[in-house]
Design an enzyme around this catalytic site. Structure first.
Site, PDB file in Angstrom:
ATOM      1  N   LYS A  65      26.682 -24.460  13.171  1.00  0.00           N
ATOM      2  CA  LYS A  65      27.667 -25.114  12.300  1.00  0.00           C
ATOM      3  C   LYS A  65      27.459 -26.615  12.356  1.00  0.00           C
ATOM      4  O   LYS A  65      27.045 -27.154  13.388  1.00  0.00           O
ATOM      5  CB  LYS A  65      29.088 -24.795  12.792  1.00  0.00           C
ATOM      6  CG  LYS A  65      30.149 -24.954  11.737  1.00  0.00           C
ATOM      7  CD  LYS A  65      30.266 -23.732  10.863  1.00  0.00           C
ATOM      8  CE  LYS A  65      31.298 -23.883   9.779  1.00  0.00           C
ATOM      9  NZ  LYS A  65      31.472 -22.653   9.004  1.00  0.00           N
ATOM     10  N   GLY A 165      47.019 -20.686   1.337  1.00  0.00           N
ATOM     11  CA  GLY A 165      45.888 -21.539   0.949  1.00  0.00           C
ATOM     12  C   GLY A 165      45.196 -20.997  -0.284  1.00  0.00           C
ATOM     13  O   GLY A 165      44.621 -19.914  -0.253  1.00  0.00           O
ATOM     14  N   GLY A 167      42.570 -22.346  -2.026  1.00  0.00           N
ATOM     15  CA  GLY A 167      41.351 -23.112  -2.279  1.00  0.00           C
ATOM     16  C   GLY A 167      40.307 -22.214  -2.903  1.00  0.00           C
ATOM     17  O   GLY A 167      40.631 -21.254  -3.618  1.00  0.00           O
ATOM     18  N   TYR A 171      42.145 -18.590  -3.903  1.00  0.00           N
ATOM     19  CA  TYR A 171      42.439 -18.353  -5.319  1.00  0.00           C
ATOM     20  C   TYR A 171      41.636 -17.154  -5.834  1.00  0.00           C
ATOM     21  O   TYR A 171      42.174 -16.291  -6.543  1.00  0.00           O
ATOM     22  CB  TYR A 171      42.142 -19.610  -6.148  1.00  0.00           C
ATOM     23  CG  TYR A 171      42.861 -19.598  -7.479  1.00  0.00           C
ATOM     24  CD1 TYR A 171      44.165 -20.072  -7.583  1.00  0.00           C
ATOM     25  CD2 TYR A 171      42.243 -19.083  -8.609  1.00  0.00           C
ATOM     26  CE1 TYR A 171      44.838 -20.044  -8.798  1.00  0.00           C
ATOM     27  CE2 TYR A 171      42.912 -19.043  -9.829  1.00  0.00           C
ATOM     28  CZ  TYR A 171      44.206 -19.529  -9.922  1.00  0.00           C
ATOM     29  OH  TYR A 171      44.873 -19.484 -11.117  1.00  0.00           O
TER      30      TYR A 171
END
Ligand code: NAD
Length: 339
Positions: A65, A165, A167, A171
């Site tokens: 990451k 959330g 986002g 969505y």
């Protein structure tokens, strides 16, 4: 490795948690961090999650990451991601990056001007690529369907899902759940986005705090991590928690607290694997149909994790970790894994 690029202001860390199964793969997060230490701690946890996720999804990748500290004030975004791309290039293919929270397809296109070890690039033709979020949402739905059947003996069309959330993933998840006939309650600080969900999906809108104790069948955390702590777990009224956010458990013992309250927690690193499967497909040159097959298989994997958990009297989180670690342990040292 940490990096500080004076010219662009890019400052952050790349963590390679494991490369046993292949190059460490995991997205790049651009976020506010108070200091280098908190950025590193976040990257370490996220990279470990990626190692588990990639192993469990049968991908030929280890876990990694990158975290970039969001500069204060105005900054040249293209220069920042080019500087990051130079850092990725220095790792010579031991790390493969893509989008995460705060980064976009356009940002990855800037990274690609400096390194080829990047995915989540603009889609070309029928090949996998682009924003991985719709694939993540598709995988979450597969895991959720299995969890809802197991815990409630119900279908998605019978349940109310609270989505925290809205986002990229949240969505898209609402769209899929609405198609399946689920009722939706949503929480999102960007009020215009929450209003759009109310309009399009007939979703009820709540504050994030209220959603955590709302009467829902399923809670789908799709904002940031650490949402399941001692306080929130005690308040939950959902029977299932299954969402996209990485590191939903504030600490590992929260998995036991959830189980003690008879709440089925779908391990995040299993439920949200769809995006990295698409990233892998793009990087390795798979066809979209292969990506789809593998993302749909997240549901089957969820079934196997729940069966193992039941068999051994352990939590789904422990079962998923055990399955992932077993796959990593099976690889003889220095041997590459076939895709
Ligand atoms: P995003 O930044 O597009 O969306 C996050 C949304 O959460 C934003 O709309 C934001 O306004 C909202 N939000 C922030 N704080 C909130 C709060 N307290 N309550 C309710 N909403 C809040 O990010 P994303 O790409 O949709 O990813 C969401 C989560 O899923 C992250 O944890 C990410 O690491 C994880 N994830 C994403 C992908 C992917 O493909 N994008 C893959 C795996 C995991």
């Amino acid at each position: 490795m940490t990096f500080h690029d004076k010219d662009s202001g890019a400052s952050g860390v790349i963590v390679l948690h494991s490369t046993t199964l292949g190059p460490a793969a995991g997205g790049c997060r651009l976020w506010h961090y108070a200091d280098d230490r908190s950025a590193t701690v976040d990257a370490l946890r996220l990279a470990e999650g990626m190692a588990l996720k990639n192993a469990l999804a049968d991908l030929p990748f280890g876990g990694g990451k990158a975290v970039i500290r969001l500069p204060r004030g105005a900054f040249d975004r293209a220069a920042l991601f080019q500087a990051f791309g130079r850092q990725v290039a220095e790792l010579k293919g031991r790390y493969v990056t893509a989008e995460d929270v705060g980064t976009s397809v356009a940002d990855m296109a800037e990274v690609a001007t400096r390194t080829c070890h990047v995915a989540g690039l603009p889609v070309s033709g029928q090949k996998p690529g682009g924003d991985p979020s719709p694939w993540t949402a598709l995988g979450v739905v597969q895991a959720m369907r299995v969890a809802v059947r197991q815990r409630l003996g119900a279908e998605l069309s019978d349940v109310t899902v609270g989505v925290q959330g809205l986002g990229h993933v949240g969505y898209a998840l609402c769209e899929l759940l609405h198609e399946q006939g689920a009722r939706l309650i949503v929480a999102e600080p960007r009020s215009e986005v929450a209003a759009r969900a109310a309009d399009r999906f007939g979703a009820m809108v709540m504050t994030s705090r209220a959603l955590l104790s709302a009467r829902v069948d399923v809670l789908a955390p799709c904002a940031l991590g650490g949402v399941l702590d001692a306080d929130t777990v005690a308040q939950l009224r959902a029977s299932v928690v299954c969402g996209a956010a990485n590191n939903q458990l504030a600490s590992e013992d929260m998995a036991e607290r959830l189980a003690a309250r008879d709440i089925l927690y779908a391990p995040d690193f299993l439920a949200n694997a769809g995006g990295i499967i698409n990233v892998a497909g793009e990087y390795l040159g798979w066809r979209t149909a292969e990506v789809r097959r593998r993302v749909l298989a997240v549901g089957r994997k969820m079934g196997a994790v729940l069966a193992l958990a039941e068999q051994n009297g352990i939590t789904p989180d422990e079962a998923a970790r055990a399955m992932a670690l077993e796959r990593i342990a099976q690889v003889p040292r220095g041997q590459a894994v076939a895709a």
